[in-house]
Design a protein around this motif. Structure first.
Motif, PDB file in Angstrom:
ATOM      1  N   LYS A 159       0.842  -1.202   0.000  1.00 58.51           N
ATOM      2  CA  LYS A 159       0.000   0.000   0.000  1.00 58.51           C
ATOM      3  C   LYS A 159       0.880   1.257   0.000  1.00 58.51           C
ATOM      4  CE  LYS A 159      -3.932   1.633   2.485  1.00 58.51           C
ATOM      5  NZ  LYS A 159      -4.376   2.028   3.741  1.00 58.51           N
ATOM      6  N   GLU A 160       1.969   1.212   0.763  1.00 58.77           N
ATOM      7  CA  GLU A 160       2.877   2.359   0.859  1.00 58.77           C
ATOM      8  C   GLU A 160       3.574   2.622  -0.474  1.00 58.77           C
ATOM      9  OE1 GLU A 160       1.644   1.007   4.570  1.00 58.77           O
ATOM     10  OE2 GLU A 160       2.809  -0.198   3.151  1.00 58.77           O
ATOM     11  N   MET A 161       3.998   1.539  -1.152  1.00 59.07           N
ATOM     12  CA  MET A 161       4.659   1.696  -2.455  1.00 59.07           C
ATOM     13  C   MET A 161       3.699   2.303  -3.472  1.00 59.07           C
ATOM     14  SD  MET A 161       6.473  -1.970  -2.893  1.00 59.07           S
ATOM     15  CE  MET A 161       7.787  -2.560  -1.836  1.00 59.07           C
ATOM     16  N   ILE A 162       2.450   1.850  -3.416  1.00 58.94           N
ATOM     17  CA  ILE A 162       1.440   2.367  -4.337  1.00 58.94           C
ATOM     18  C   ILE A 162       1.189   3.847  -4.054  1.00 58.94           C
ATOM     19  CG2 ILE A 162      -1.005   2.220  -4.974  1.00 58.94           C
ATOM     20  CD1 ILE A 162      -0.704  -0.870  -4.548  1.00 58.94           C
ATOM     21  N   GLU A 163       1.084   4.189  -2.791  1.00 54.64           N
ATOM     22  CA  GLU A 163       0.861   5.593  -2.434  1.00 54.64           C
ATOM     23  C   GLU A 163       2.030   6.467  -2.881  1.00 54.64           C
ATOM     24  OE1 GLU A 163      -0.091   8.599   1.268  1.00 54.64           O
ATOM     25  OE2 GLU A 163      -0.327   6.439   1.584  1.00 54.64           O
ATOM     26  N   GLU A 164       3.242   5.980  -2.675  1.00 57.08           N
ATOM     27  CA  GLU A 164       4.427   6.726  -3.081  1.00 57.08           C
ATOM     28  C   GLU A 164       4.416   6.948  -4.599  1.00 57.08           C
ATOM     29  OE1 GLU A 164       9.171   5.909  -3.183  1.00 57.08           O
ATOM     30  OE2 GLU A 164       8.100   5.205  -1.397  1.00 57.08           O
ATOM     31  N   LYS A 165       4.064   5.911  -5.348  1.00 53.60           N
ATOM     32  CA  LYS A 165       4.020   6.012  -6.812  1.00 53.60           C
ATOM     33  C   LYS A 165       2.894   6.940  -7.253  1.00 53.60           C
ATOM     34  CE  LYS A 165       6.731   4.246  -8.921  1.00 53.60           C
ATOM     35  NZ  LYS A 165       8.001   4.776  -9.456  1.00 53.60           N
ATOM     36  N   PHE A 166       1.764   6.901  -6.536  1.00 52.36           N
ATOM     37  CA  PHE A 166       0.655   7.823  -6.840  1.00 52.36           C
ATOM     38  C   PHE A 166       1.139   9.265  -6.772  1.00 52.36           C
ATOM     39  CE2 PHE A 166      -2.508  10.763  -5.126  1.00 52.36           C
ATOM     40  CZ  PHE A 166      -3.474  10.719  -6.118  1.00 52.36           C
ATOM     41  N   TRP A 167       1.867   9.601  -5.697  1.00 48.82           N
ATOM     42  CA  TRP A 167       2.315  10.981  -5.503  1.00 48.82           C
ATOM     43  C   TRP A 167       3.412  11.364  -6.481  1.00 48.82           C
ATOM     44  CZ3 TRP A 167      -0.632  14.432  -3.848  1.00 48.82           C
ATOM     45  CH2 TRP A 167      -1.623  14.124  -2.899  1.00 48.82           C
ATOM     46  N   GLU A 168       4.039  10.370  -7.101  1.00 49.39           N
ATOM     47  CA  GLU A 168       5.011  10.645  -8.154  1.00 49.39           C
ATOM     48  C   GLU A 168       4.268  10.922  -9.475  1.00 49.39           C
ATOM     49  OE1 GLU A 168       8.045   7.810 -10.415  1.00 49.39           O
ATOM     50  OE2 GLU A 168       8.303   7.753  -8.236  1.00 49.39           O
ATOM     51  N   VAL A 169       3.251  10.113  -9.766  1.00 48.99           N
ATOM     52  CA  VAL A 169       2.532  10.177 -11.040  1.00 48.99           C
ATOM     53  C   VAL A 169       1.488  11.290 -11.079  1.00 48.99           C
ATOM     54  CG1 VAL A 169       0.899   8.912 -12.519  1.00 48.99           C
ATOM     55  CG2 VAL A 169       2.904   7.737 -11.592  1.00 48.99           C
ATOM     56  N   TYR A 170       0.642  11.343 -10.068  1.00 55.39           N
ATOM     57  CA  TYR A 170      -0.498  12.269 -10.103  1.00 55.39           C
ATOM     58  C   TYR A 170      -0.119  13.726 -10.392  1.00 55.39           C
ATOM     59  CZ  TYR A 170      -4.281  15.243  -8.518  1.00 55.39           C
ATOM     60  OH  TYR A 170      -5.221  16.235  -8.445  1.00 55.39           O
ATOM     61  N   PRO A 171       0.903  14.286  -9.730  1.00 56.25           N
ATOM     62  CA  PRO A 171       1.219  15.708  -9.979  1.00 56.25           C
ATOM     63  C   PRO A 171       1.633  15.998 -11.419  1.00 56.25           C
ATOM     64  CG  PRO A 171       2.263  14.957  -7.961  1.00 56.25           C
ATOM     65  CD  PRO A 171       1.725  13.734  -8.655  1.00 56.25           C
ATOM     66  N   ARG A 172       2.048  14.991 -12.168  1.00 52.34           N
ATOM     67  CA  ARG A 172       2.463  15.260 -13.552  1.00 52.34           C
ATOM     68  C   ARG A 172       1.395  14.870 -14.571  1.00 52.34           C
ATOM     69  NH1 ARG A 172       6.771  10.501 -12.824  1.00 52.34           N
ATOM     70  NH2 ARG A 172       5.589   8.912 -13.943  1.00 52.34           N
ATOM     71  N   CYS A 173       0.207  14.499 -14.098  1.00 47.95           N
ATOM     72  CA  CYS A 173      -0.872  14.088 -15.002  1.00 47.95           C
ATOM     73  C   CYS A 173      -1.662  15.277 -15.532  1.00 47.95           C
ATOM     74  CB  CYS A 173      -1.839  13.145 -14.289  1.00 47.95           C
ATOM     75  SG  CYS A 173      -1.208  11.469 -14.184  1.00 47.95           S
ATOM     76  N   SER A 174      -2.000  15.179 -16.808  1.00 43.28           N
ATOM     77  CA  SER A 174      -2.916  16.145 -17.410  1.00 43.28           C
ATOM     78  C   SER A 174      -4.293  15.494 -17.457  1.00 43.28           C
ATOM     79  CB  SER A 174      -2.449  16.518 -18.821  1.00 43.28           C
ATOM     80  OG  SER A 174      -2.411  15.357 -19.639  1.00 43.28           O
TER      81      SER A 174
END
Length: 137
Positions: free
Chosen positions: A48-63
């Motif tokens: 769950k932590e790895m997924i959350e970390e990846k979310f915060w990496e991906v989401y801010p750069r999404c259009s």
């Protein structure tokens, strides 16, 4: 290096679930493949932590791309209504129904999220009490 602690804003549960749930595997897959792999072993499923970390990496750069779903005879077509750059759609995230109704009116709307050219996930909204018989027929 960015201080990720300060860039994390609250995101509504619907958005987090959309990005990290099983229906759209983009974020989960990135989290899984970010893990080191031992020869001869499969990569473990991400925590769950790895997924959350990846979310915060991906989401801010999404259009985000806003499309209108229009039924044309037996087929459904999508007309592009608008596009928003990364970080440029906070109101959509916070109040999707109100934002879409105010900006685009009563419609069946699909919101697609992209990480660069990569499709991440999509969600449909029937905006402002849109009903099938209001298609202008």
């Amino acid at each position: 290096m960015m201080d990720t602690g300060s860039t994390k804003r609250n995101v509504p549960p619907w958005l987090y679930k959309l990005f990290t749930g099983h229906q759209y595997p983009y974020v989960r897959r990135l989290a899984k493949f970010a893990q080191p792999v031992k020869p001869g072993e499969d990569r473990p499923e991400p925590t769950k932590e790895m997924i959350e970390e990846k979310f915060w990496e991906v989401y801010p750069r999404c259009s985000a791309k806003i499309l209108q779903e229009v039924k044309s005879g037996m087929i459904v077509v999508f007309h592009e209504l608008g596009e928003y750059p990364p970080g440029g759609y906070q109101e959509l995230v916070d109040h999707p129904e109100e934002f879409l109704a105010k900006t685009y009116g009563k419609k069946k709307i699909k919101v697609n999220f992209y990480d660069g050219e990569n499709f991440v996930c999509t969600i449909n909204f029937k905006v402002a009490g849109w009903t099938e018989h209001e298609g202008g027929h």
